[in-house]
Structure formats: structure tokens, C-alpha cells
Design a protein around this motif. Structure first.
Motif, PDB file in Angstrom:
ATOM      1  N   THR A 181       6.991  -2.442   1.766  1.00 33.67           N
ATOM      2  CA  THR A 181       6.862  -0.992   1.929  1.00 33.67           C
ATOM      3  C   THR A 181       5.726  -0.448   1.075  1.00 33.67           C
ATOM      4  N   LEU A 182       5.634  -0.941  -0.156  1.00 33.91           N
ATOM      5  CA  LEU A 182       4.561  -0.502  -1.048  1.00 33.91           C
ATOM      6  C   LEU A 182       3.198  -0.916  -0.507  1.00 33.91           C
ATOM      7  N   ASN A 183       3.117  -2.124   0.038  1.00 31.05           N
ATOM      8  CA  ASN A 183       1.857  -2.595   0.623  1.00 31.05           C
ATOM      9  C   ASN A 183       1.431  -1.702   1.789  1.00 31.05           C
ATOM     10  N   THR A 184       2.405  -1.361   2.625  1.00 32.29           N
ATOM     11  CA  THR A 184       2.117  -0.511   3.783  1.00 32.29           C
ATOM     12  C   THR A 184       1.639   0.866   3.349  1.00 32.29           C
ATOM     13  N   LYS A 185       2.311   1.426   2.348  1.00 32.42           N
ATOM     14  CA  LYS A 185       1.918   2.754   1.858  1.00 32.42           C
ATOM     15  C   LYS A 185       0.509   2.725   1.269  1.00 32.42           C
ATOM     16  N   MET A 186       0.192   1.652   0.560  1.00 26.97           N
ATOM     17  CA  MET A 186      -1.132   1.530  -0.043  1.00 26.97           C
ATOM     18  C   MET A 186      -2.218   1.462   1.030  1.00 26.97           C
ATOM     19  N   THR A 187      -2.024   0.603   2.028  1.00 31.43           N
ATOM     20  CA  THR A 187      -3.049   0.447   3.064  1.00 31.43           C
ATOM     21  C   THR A 187      -3.169   1.701   3.935  1.00 31.43           C
ATOM     22  N   GLN A 188      -2.051   2.376   4.175  1.00 28.19           N
ATOM     23  CA  GLN A 188      -2.109   3.622   4.947  1.00 28.19           C
ATOM     24  C   GLN A 188      -2.890   4.686   4.183  1.00 28.19           C
ATOM     25  N   HIS A 189      -2.654   4.748   2.884  1.00 27.14           N
ATOM     26  CA  HIS A 189      -3.362   5.712   2.033  1.00 27.14           C
ATOM     27  C   HIS A 189      -4.863   5.432   2.046  1.00 27.14           C
ATOM     28  N   LEU A 190      -5.232   4.171   1.894  1.00 31.01           N
ATOM     29  CA  LEU A 190      -6.646   3.798   1.892  1.00 31.01           C
ATOM     30  C   LEU A 190      -7.292   4.064   3.249  1.00 31.01           C
ATOM     31  N   THR A 191      -6.565   3.744   4.308  1.00 33.14           N
ATOM     32  CA  THR A 191      -7.093   3.950   5.660  1.00 33.14           C
ATOM     33  C   THR A 191      -7.404   5.417   5.915  1.00 33.14           C
TER      34      THR A 191
END
Length: 202
Positions: free
Chosen positions: A30-40
Motif C-alpha cells: 500500500t505504501l509503495n502504491t501511494k508513493m508511486t501514485q504521488h510521484l506520477t
């Protein structure tokens, strides 16, 4: 009794620690997904500026482009910053995976934007050609490259090709390969074909 009590307390602590570790491990995806979504989202905010490229060249007598657009550096800055900020906080492999996933998502959206821009350019180019033929040259001659140089639409295509080329260079500087990014090859083919078409029409 004291020894037994201490052992029980230690076991409870170990069990609690194990539960915490399990909880943290389950939170990582979940943390990985949130990080990549934020960067995207941060990157794509600037990549959408590709849609403004036609406005910069059509009927402006702007020089033939020789370097990538400024929006590319703005779009990629969060990713370069990630590499700096994450050093010592997460493993290099984790940071690289965040970059890879983010770049895959961004390139997919960027491909769609570039595709729309090139489609619009093609339609405008065809309209100008019809107008030129109807007026036998007239006022549209400059837009069609009457001086033998690159047309406005050719400049637009060249600029987008330079932007994509720069993206590929920056991907490598981040420690990845363009082949690692799922939509980069189709994106490269898209602007390459457009660039060749622009050169043929000059």
C-alpha cells in the motif's frame, strides 16, 4: 516465579514485535502504491504541457528547436529528487522500483498526450494544405514553409521528438534502461515516424 514471569513478559514482547512486523510487512504494498501514485501525479502535472507545444510554433516564426522543452526538467525533477532524498532511508532496489513504476505510468499518460497532439497537428496540417490550394498560396505560405525550411508543424514534431529523446537520456541517468519502461519504445516509434513525416513535408 520471577524467572517465569520474566520469560512470559519477554515472550509477549516478542509476539507483539512479530505482530508489528507482520503489520508493517502487509502495509508495504500500500505504501509503495501511494508513493508511486504521488510521484506520477507530480510528474504528469508538467508532462501535460506537451499539449502546449503547437501553440509555441504555429505562426510564431520561432527558430527550429535544438533541445528538449523546459517542461521535461520540471516533470523529471521529483524523480531525481527521490534518488537524493531516499538515500539511506530505503534500499536502492526499492527506490529503483518506485522510479520504474512511476515512469511506466507517466510514459503511458505521456504517450496518450503526444498521440493526441500529433493527431491534432496532422488535422491542422491537412486543413492548411487545403486552404493553401484554395487560395493558391496566399497567406498560408509561411505556415507551410515557403522559404524551404522546416514547416511550423515540422518544428512541432521535431520538438516532441527531442523531448522524448531527452526522457530516454534521463531514464538512463536514473539507473534504469528505456527497455525497462513499458511504453517507452512505442512512444519513441510514435515521435520518430512523426519527425520523419515532418522532414518529408518541409
Amino acid at each position: 516465579m520471577v524467572g517465569a514471569s520474566s520469560s512470559s513478559s519477554l515472550l509477549r514482547s516478542l509476539n507483539a514485535l512479530a505482530d508489528s512486523k507482520t503489520c508493517l510487512s502487509s502495509s508495504i504494498p500500500t505504501l509503495n502504491t501511494k508513493m508511486t501514485q504521488h510521484l506520477t501525479e507530480r510528474c504528469c502535472r508538467f508532462l501535460k504541457s506537451a499539449s502546449e507545444v503547437p501553440r509555441l510554433y504555429r505562426r510564431t516564426n520561432k527558430d527550429v528547436p535544438v533541445r528538449a522543452s523546459a517542461y521535461m526538467d520540471n516533470a523529471l525533477r521529483p524523480l531525481h529528487q527521490l534518488l537524493t532524498d531516499s538515500s539511506g532511508l530505503v534500499t536502492p532496489s526499492t527506490a529503483q522500483e518506485w522510479l520504474r513504476v512511476t515512469l511506466c505510468d507517466c510514459t503511458q499518460r505521456y504517450f496518450e498526450t503526444i498521440s493526441d497532439v500529433l493527431s491534432s497537428v496532422r488535422k491542422m496540417e491537412e486543413s492548411l494544405k487545403r486552404l493553401k490550394q484554395a487560395r493558391k498560396g496566399g497567406a498560408t505560405a509561411s505556415a507551410a514553409g515557403s522559404n524551404g525550411g522546416l514547416t511550423d508543424d515540422g518544428k512541432i514534431r521535431l520538438q516532441l521528438a527531442l523531448d522524448v529523446e531527452y526522457l530516454g537520456e534521463q531514464i538512463q541517468k536514473m539507473g534504469l534502461q528505456p527497455a525497462d519502461i513499458s511504453m517507452f519504445s512505442p512512444l519513441t516509434d510514435l515521435v520518430k515516424e512523426a519527425r520523419e513525416l515532418g522532414e518529408q513535408n518541409q
